[in-house]
Design an enzyme around this catalytic site. Structure first.
Site, short mmCIF file in Angstrom:
data_model
loop_
_atom_site.label_atom_id
_atom_site.label_comp_id
_atom_site.label_asym_id
_atom_site.label_seq_id
_atom_site.Cartn_x
_atom_site.Cartn_y
_atom_site.Cartn_z
N GLU A 1 0.81 -1.20 0.00
CA GLU A 1 0.00 0.00 0.00
C GLU A 1 0.85 1.27 0.00
O GLU A 1 1.92 1.32 0.62
CB GLU A 1 -0.97 -0.02 1.19
CG GLU A 1 -2.01 -1.11 0.96
CD GLU A 1 -3.05 -1.23 2.06
OE1 GLU A 1 -4.19 -1.54 1.74
OE2 GLU A 1 -2.71 -1.03 3.23
N CYS B 1 3.45 8.44 1.36
CA CYS B 1 3.94 7.47 2.33
C CYS B 1 4.13 6.15 1.59
O CYS B 1 3.17 5.59 1.07
CB CYS B 1 2.89 7.34 3.44
SG CYS B 1 3.30 6.10 4.66
N CYS C 1 6.18 -7.27 7.27
CA CYS C 1 7.33 -6.87 8.08
C CYS C 1 7.65 -8.00 9.03
O CYS C 1 6.75 -8.65 9.57
CB CYS C 1 7.02 -5.59 8.87
SG CYS C 1 8.44 -4.99 9.81
N CYS D 1 6.14 -5.70 15.80
CA CYS D 1 5.75 -4.76 16.86
C CYS D 1 4.30 -5.09 17.22
O CYS D 1 3.47 -5.32 16.34
CB CYS D 1 5.89 -3.32 16.39
SG CYS D 1 7.59 -2.94 15.95
N CYS E 1 1.12 -3.14 15.67
CA CYS E 1 1.17 -2.77 14.25
C CYS E 1 0.51 -3.83 13.38
O CYS E 1 0.84 -5.01 13.44
CB CYS E 1 2.62 -2.58 13.83
SG CYS E 1 2.81 -2.30 12.06
N CYS F 1 -1.45 5.51 9.88
CA CYS F 1 -0.25 4.80 10.34
C CYS F 1 -0.59 3.47 10.96
O CYS F 1 -1.46 3.40 11.82
CB CYS F 1 0.46 5.57 11.44
SG CYS F 1 1.08 7.13 10.98
N1 SAH Z 1 8.89 0.05 10.13
C1 SAH Z 1 9.08 1.43 10.27
C2 SAH Z 1 8.20 2.26 9.36
C3 SAH Z 1 6.78 1.86 9.17
S1 SAH Z 1 5.66 2.09 10.46
C4 SAH Z 1 8.90 1.86 11.72
O1 SAH Z 1 8.44 1.06 12.51
O2 SAH Z 1 9.28 2.97 12.03
C5 SAH Z 1 5.37 3.86 10.53
C6 SAH Z 1 4.97 4.35 11.94
O3 SAH Z 1 3.64 3.93 12.28
C7 SAH Z 1 5.88 3.81 13.02
O4 SAH Z 1 6.23 4.81 13.94
C8 SAH Z 1 4.99 2.78 13.65
O5 SAH Z 1 5.40 2.46 14.94
C9 SAH Z 1 3.65 3.44 13.61
N2 SAH Z 1 2.52 2.53 13.83
C10 SAH Z 1 2.48 1.21 13.62
N3 SAH Z 1 1.27 0.71 13.94
C11 SAH Z 1 0.53 1.75 14.38
C12 SAH Z 1 -0.82 1.89 14.81
N4 SAH Z 1 -1.64 0.85 14.86
N5 SAH Z 1 -1.25 3.13 15.16
C13 SAH Z 1 -0.43 4.19 15.08
N6 SAH Z 1 0.84 4.12 14.64
C14 SAH Z 1 1.32 2.92 14.31
FE1 SF4 Z 2 7.45 -3.41 11.16
FE2 SF4 Z 2 5.18 -2.30 11.98
FE3 SF4 Z 2 7.22 -2.58 13.68
FE4 SF4 Z 2 7.39 -0.76 11.68
S1 SF4 Z 2 5.93 -0.75 13.40
S2 SF4 Z 2 8.97 -2.27 12.33
S3 SF4 Z 2 6.25 -1.87 10.08
S4 SF4 Z 2 6.08 -4.28 12.71
#
Ligand code: SAH
Ligand code: SF4
Length: 400
Positions: free
Chosen positions: A91, A104, A111, A115, A118, A377
């Site tokens: 996406e 973006c 991934c 996390c 996420c 995000c």
């Molecule tokens: N992998 C990279 C970039 C992609 S995620 C990273 O983790 O930085 C982009 C941002 O969205 C990151 O700061 C991530 O922690 C945040 N993010 C992930 N899941 C989210 C959610 N459910 N609500 C708000 N932000 C989220």
């Molecule tokens: Fe991967 Fe999501 Fe963690 Fe970013 S926030 S490193 S996309 S699992």
């Protein structure tokens, strides 16, 4: 197999030209045709000699991922689902604002970093995107968004003024392809973006933060999300490998090592002058040296109700980041099915923000955009044919 020219930065195209007996300036012409004029038909590249056009048509293509679907949110945010083969989709999201347009983009299919809050992490991991697939997102979005506008590279007005690598995937886990894509974004013959308008967001792969600084010091956002190792180990599991102390040192190196002036880069490299309007005025003053504002790290911090959003967490953050020129971006958690988390309340987010600001830090709350199309995000899920069996493992655990 024909060569996909979207896979190449200036150096790659120069090598390709050399291999077919062409001069280096042809590479610059190609970059301009492909990225500024968004042309993929070699026959229309009129300032290339006819034999070269014919040769390119035999050996090369300009191939971006295919658009599978497109949606537009009520706030104007647009999201594309792009096919990257074998059942996988990624996406890309465009966020229009009054003074800028931010694209973006994704760096991986899924991934591997898991996390806990996420949605992309929950999908599992399939593979790294190629440079062509990363650059192709920018190429496609520029093509769609510029549709109907004159095809000219003389106009400096840009619909896409900023690029953030905050879509699906961890950019620093796909280092080489991401850096080649960054070179295309920054190249004046292609998109000509300033390095301060291109942001890599990382969950904290420490050695690659140092490598990025050496290769292409664009703006860096670090997904912090917790002020202690104890909590971050749970929310951002890569923390077990690269704990906070190491991460903070890497952040400081990234910023400290930044040149403050175009002519006196500390490592002797010539950089563009550090005078960008995107640096908030208070920061510019705080880290001004020789009349040029310093760079800073953006710490992203997702606000999870009752998990990491207490005043004590904000105070710990102030202590943790004392040595790092930084700015905080608080992201209200964007929910997705079965996430197990809730978004912090507005009052809680404000109190958290005020605690950081009272200690002299800059803290903004990210406006949630594109929520009604799951474009915010952490909501990007695409289509991931999971090769890690993570989803299965999780589902088994959850049902046990
Ligand atoms: N992998 C990279 C970039 C992609 S995620 C990273 O983790 O930085 C982009 C941002 O969205 C990151 O700061 C991530 O922690 C945040 N993010 C992930 N899941 C989210 C959610 N459910 N609500 C708000 N932000 C989220
Ligand atoms: Fe991967 Fe999501 Fe963690 Fe970013 S926030 S490193 S996309 S699992």
């Amino acid at each position: 197999m024909p060569v996909n020219l979207l896979d190449h930065d200036l150096r790659g195209l120069t090598d390709l030209c050399a291999s077919i007996g062409e001069k280096p300036f042809r590479a610059r012409q190609l970059l301009r045709w492909i990225h500024q004029l968004r042309e993929r038909d070699f026959a229309r590249m009129t300032d290339l000699a006819a034999p070269l056009r014919a040769r390119l048509a035999e050996i090369a293509v300009v191939q971006a991922p295919e658009i599978m679907s497109e949606s537009t949110a009520s706030d104007g945010t647009r999201k594309w689902l792009l096919s990257v083969g074998t059942g996988n989709g990624i996406e890309t999201v465009f966020i229009p604002e009054v003074s800028r347009g931010t694209l973006c983009i994704s760096s991986q299919v899924g991934c591997a970093l898991e996390c806990s809050f996420c949605s992309t992490g929950r999908q599992g991991f399939n593979r790294n995107l190629t440079t062509a697939e990363i650059v192709g997102q920018l190429w496609l979005a520029s093509k769609v968004l510029n549709d109907g506008r004159p095809k000219t590279d003389s106009s400096r007005e840009r619909i896409i003024s900023n690029v953030v690598m905050m879509g699906m995937g961890e950019p620093l886990a796909n280092f080489d392809n991401v850096v080649a894509a960054l070179y295309v974004m920054l190249d004046d013959h292609a998109y000509g973006l300033s390095r301060r308008r291109v942001t890599v967001s990382t969950s904290g792969i420490v050695p690659n933060i140092d490598r990025l600084r050496a290769a292409c010091p664009v703006a860096l956002a670090v997904s912090l999300h917790a002020p202690s190792d104890e909590l971050r180990d749970v929310l951002v599991p890569i923390n077990r490998k690269y704990p906070l102390r190491e991460l903070m040192e890497a952040c400081r190196r990234y910023v400290d090592a930044m040149p403050v002036d175009a002519s006196t880069g500390d490592d002797g490299t010539a950089y563009e002058p550090a005078t960008h309007d995107s640096i908030p005025a208070p920061l510019a003053q705080k880290w001004k040296r020789d009349g040029a504002p310093r760079d800073f790290i953006t710490f992203e911090y997702v606000m999870l109700d009752g998990v990491n959003d207490g005043i004590q967490h904000a105070r710990q953050l102030v202590a943790l980041t004392r040595e790092v020129p930084c700015k905080f971006n608080l992201i209200p958690f964007n929910p997705f099915p079965n996430s197990g988390y809730r978004r912090s309340g507005t009052g809680q987010i404000r109190a958290f923000q005020e605690t950081l600001m009272a200690a002299g830090l800059i803290a903004t709350v990210r406006k949630t955009r594109g929520e009604d199309i799951d474009g915010a995000c952490g909501q990007l899920a695409g289509q991931v044919v999971d090769r890690t069996r993570r989803r299965l493992r999780r589902e088994t655990q959850e049902s046990a």
